[in-house]
Motif scaffolding. Structure first.
Motif, PDB file in Angstrom:
ATOM      1  N   SER A  26       8.162   0.563  -2.818  1.00 39.73           N
ATOM      2  CA  SER A  26       7.078  -0.219  -2.207  1.00 39.73           C
ATOM      3  C   SER A  26       6.292   0.653  -1.235  1.00 39.73           C
ATOM      4  O   SER A  26       6.397   0.511  -0.013  1.00 39.73           O
ATOM      5  N   PRO A  27       5.494   1.586  -1.756  1.00 37.77           N
ATOM      6  CA  PRO A  27       4.713   2.432  -0.848  1.00 37.77           C
ATOM      7  C   PRO A  27       3.659   1.611  -0.135  1.00 37.77           C
ATOM      8  O   PRO A  27       3.233   0.560  -0.624  1.00 37.77           O
ATOM      9  N   PRO A  28       3.207   2.060   1.035  1.00 40.70           N
ATOM     10  CA  PRO A  28       2.156   1.327   1.746  1.00 40.70           C
ATOM     11  C   PRO A  28       0.904   1.180   0.889  1.00 40.70           C
ATOM     12  O   PRO A  28       0.632   1.995   0.007  1.00 40.70           O
ATOM     13  N   THR A  29       0.129   0.156   1.176  1.00 40.57           N
ATOM     14  CA  THR A  29      -1.080  -0.105   0.394  1.00 40.57           C
ATOM     15  C   THR A  29      -2.039   1.076   0.431  1.00 40.57           C
ATOM     16  O   THR A  29      -2.659   1.425  -0.581  1.00 40.57           O
ATOM     17  N   TRP A  30      -2.172   1.717   1.607  1.00 43.50           N
ATOM     18  CA  TRP A  30      -3.107   2.834   1.693  1.00 43.50           C
ATOM     19  C   TRP A  30      -2.680   3.993   0.810  1.00 43.50           C
ATOM     20  O   TRP A  30      -3.534   4.723   0.280  1.00 43.50           O
ATOM     21  N   VAL A  31      -1.361   4.180   0.638  1.00 38.34           N
ATOM     22  CA  VAL A  31      -0.873   5.243  -0.238  1.00 38.34           C
ATOM     23  C   VAL A  31      -1.239   4.943  -1.691  1.00 38.34           C
ATOM     24  O   VAL A  31      -1.733   5.807  -2.432  1.00 38.34           O
ATOM     25  N   LYS A  32      -1.021   3.688  -2.101  1.00 35.93           N
ATOM     26  CA  LYS A  32      -1.383   3.306  -3.463  1.00 35.93           C
ATOM     27  C   LYS A  32      -2.884   3.409  -3.678  1.00 35.93           C
ATOM     28  O   LYS A  32      -3.353   3.837  -4.751  1.00 35.93           O
ATOM     29  N   ALA A  33      -3.670   3.027  -2.680  1.00 31.91           N
ATOM     30  CA  ALA A  33      -5.126   3.106  -2.807  1.00 31.91           C
ATOM     31  C   ALA A  33      -5.601   4.555  -2.884  1.00 31.91           C
ATOM     32  O   ALA A  33      -6.477   4.897  -3.689  1.00 31.91           O
ATOM     33  N   ALA A  34      -5.011   5.427  -2.068  1.00 35.04           N
ATOM     34  CA  ALA A  34      -5.375   6.845  -2.114  1.00 35.04           C
ATOM     35  C   ALA A  34      -5.023   7.449  -3.465  1.00 35.04           C
ATOM     36  O   ALA A  34      -5.794   8.226  -4.046  1.00 35.04           O
ATOM     37  N   GLY A  35      -3.854   7.096  -3.982  1.00 41.44           N
ATOM     38  CA  GLY A  35      -3.457   7.599  -5.289  1.00 41.44           C
ATOM     39  C   GLY A  35      -4.367   7.111  -6.394  1.00 41.44           C
ATOM     40  O   GLY A  35      -4.736   7.872  -7.300  1.00 41.44           O
ATOM     41  N   ALA A  36      -4.771   5.831  -6.327  1.00 41.71           N
ATOM     42  CA  ALA A  36      -5.672   5.290  -7.345  1.00 41.71           C
ATOM     43  C   ALA A  36      -7.040   5.948  -7.282  1.00 41.71           C
ATOM     44  O   ALA A  36      -7.675   6.199  -8.319  1.00 41.71           O
ATOM     45  N   GLY A  37      -7.515   6.255  -6.080  1.00 42.18           N
ATOM     46  CA  GLY A  37      -8.808   6.920  -5.947  1.00 42.18           C
ATOM     47  C   GLY A  37      -8.768   8.351  -6.434  1.00 42.18           C
ATOM     48  O   GLY A  37      -9.623   8.775  -7.223  1.00 42.18           O
ATOM     49  N   ALA A  38      -7.782   9.112  -5.973  1.00 40.53           N
ATOM     50  CA  ALA A  38      -7.683  10.513  -6.395  1.00 40.53           C
ATOM     51  C   ALA A  38      -7.379  10.607  -7.886  1.00 40.53           C
ATOM     52  O   ALA A  38      -7.927  11.467  -8.590  1.00 40.53           O
ATOM     53  N   GLY A  39      -6.519   9.719  -8.376  1.00 36.28           N
ATOM     54  CA  GLY A  39      -6.200   9.733  -9.798  1.00 36.28           C
ATOM     55  C   GLY A  39      -7.410   9.475 -10.669  1.00 36.28           C
ATOM     56  O   GLY A  39      -7.516   9.992 -11.788  1.00 36.28           O
ATOM     57  N   ALA A  40      -8.344   8.658 -10.171  1.00 31.28           N
ATOM     58  CA  ALA A  40      -9.556   8.373 -10.936  1.00 31.28           C
ATOM     59  C   ALA A  40     -10.404   9.620 -11.148  1.00 31.28           C
ATOM     60  O   ALA A  40     -11.164   9.699 -12.120  1.00 31.28           O
ATOM     61  N   ALA A  41     -10.284  10.586 -10.263  1.00 29.86           N
ATOM     62  CA  ALA A  41     -11.104  11.792 -10.366  1.00 29.86           C
ATOM     63  C   ALA A  41     -10.509  12.854 -11.273  1.00 29.86           C
ATOM     64  O   ALA A  41     -11.182  13.846 -11.589  1.00 29.86           O
ATOM     65  N   ILE A  42      -9.282  12.678 -11.711  1.00 30.76           N
ATOM     66  CA  ILE A  42      -8.584  13.737 -12.433  1.00 30.76           C
ATOM     67  C   ILE A  42      -9.262  14.082 -13.757  1.00 30.76           C
ATOM     68  O   ILE A  42      -9.306  15.243 -14.169  1.00 30.76           O
ATOM     69  N   ALA A  43      -9.818  13.086 -14.445  1.00 34.99           N
ATOM     70  CA  ALA A  43     -10.492  13.386 -15.718  1.00 34.99           C
ATOM     71  C   ALA A  43     -11.657  14.352 -15.493  1.00 34.99           C
ATOM     72  O   ALA A  43     -11.882  15.277 -16.289  1.00 34.99           O
TER      73      ALA A  43
END
Length: 382
Positions: free
Chosen positions: A103-120
């Motif tokens: 259960s990571p903090p919400t900000w961690v999940k949000a940061a991962g979702a944002g950075a992950g979106a840029a990987i392509a």
């Protein structure tokens, strides 16, 4: 001969500050070994770069091991290679524990979702950056037509074949050798297999042996740059074994980009997801073992390797296919995005990389910040 303490200190320093991928690693090694300490001549260093780029595996890691071998022998190569790899491994495993927590903090999940979106976008940027050198070499006898065909084969393989991608890479190399009507290679001293992989089989069954197999593919088959292993890892970690979700895998690739060291370190996050801290360490050891093996047992024959026309022909086929695979890896990475705002972040990342010409690390950090802000104002988490 340089003492081992100096090797440990200097290679460890590069391992700590080596953000930015292979170009940064090569520049730091050149500054140390050629400009500052004069341990190697400029020609010796450039020959090492060229030889390492002919080999499968993370070229900048192999170059670090090779330079340590030149200045301090085989023991120095072991010390220098470990010192170069270890700082990034420690950092990435610490971040993996944070991002893959139950259960990571919400900000961690949000940061991962944002950075992950840029990987392509980062994948396309990596492929485009590798293309000019190969294109400029492919000038004779229809070479550029074949170059384009190999690139397209790599794109299709990365998008459609998953772990079978490597077969296409190898096939393109063989086709180019046959096209030039070169004789089959002969060797009375074949390159030895990596003993560590056999040893892993005795560790236990279950997840460890499949994890070791994934890691050895990552370490031994990354032709053309670290990003070519992304579709290989994703197919195994997400689709085949189910160790990670698509979102977690995107986070893993992000961590491999923003931490010091090669992109191949991403496999440590996959190992952590599969089997905890021990799995992350095992995956990293296995993935880097081919680089140590190749340099420790073959560095004294690098000059002959560069001069071998069969090796050059094989790389002229598999190299563009690897570039295509890097470009093609963007397709499944983009399709893994599940929220509308991630597509907007992906587009912004593409503009940042190609139009504004910003670096990969700042782009990913900006995408992570965008994810945190968007989720905080109400955007849904994937």
């Amino acid at each position: 001969m340089v003492d081992l303490g100096t090797v440990l200190k200097e290679w460890g320093r590069i391992g700590c500050i080596g953000f930015g991928g292979p170009p940064a690693h090569i520049a730091l090694l050149r500054t140390l070994c050629v400009d500052d300490r004069r341990w190697l001549t400029p020609q010796e260093f450039e020959d090492g770069v060229a030889a390492c780029n002919l080999l499968p595996g993370p070229a900048s890691t192999q170059l670090a091991i090779f330079c340590a071998w030149r200045v301090a022998g085989r023991v120095g190569a072991l010390v220098g290679g470990v010192a170069f790899i270890l700082p990034g491994l420690v950092v990435i495993l610490g971040l993996a524990a944070l991002f893959l927590a139950g259960s990571p903090p919400t900000w961690v999940k949000a940061a991962g979702a944002g950075a992950g979106a840029a990987i392509a976008a980062v994948a396309v940027h990596a492929g485009v950056g590798l293309a000019p050198a190969g294109w400029n070499r492919a000038t004779a006898d229809g070479g550029r037509v074949r170059w384009c065909a190999y690139v397209l084969a790599g794109v299709a393989a990365a998008a459609l074949l998953g772990p079978w991608l490597v077969v296409v890479l190898l096939a393109c190399g063989v086709v180019e050798v046959l096209r030039r009507r070169l004789p089959a290679p002969r060797s009375d001293r074949p390159l030895p297999t990596v003993p560590l992989l056999a040893a892993v089989g005795t560790v236990g069954s279950g997840v460890l042996l499949p994890l070791a197999w994934v890691a050895i593919k990552v370490g031994a088959l990354s032709y053309g740059g670290g990003f070519v292993i992304i579709p290989l890892m994703r197919a195994d970690a997400v689709d085949h074994y189910g160790w990670m979700t698509n979102a977690e895998f995107l986070n893993a690739v992000t961590l491999g980009q923003i931490t010091p060291g090669p992109v191949v370190q991403t496999v440590a996050v996959v190992g952590y997801a599969a089997a905890g801290l021990g799995g992350g360490i095992l995956a990293s050891i296995v993935a880097f073992s081919p680089s140590f093996t190749v340099v420790l047992l073959g560095a004294d024959r690098f000059d002959r390797l560069r001069a071998d026309v069969r090796v050059r022909a094989f790389l002229d086929g598999s190299g563009p296919a690897a570039i295509g695979a890097i470009l093609g890896s963007a397709i499944p990475l983009a399709l893994a995005l599940s929220e509308w705002w991630q597509l907007a972040v992906l587009a912004a990342a593409a503009v940042t990389l190609f139009a504004l010409r910003r670096g990969v690390v700042p782009t990913l950090l900006g995408a992570a910040a965008a994810g945190v802000v968007l989720v905080r104002i109400g955007a849904p988490l994937p």
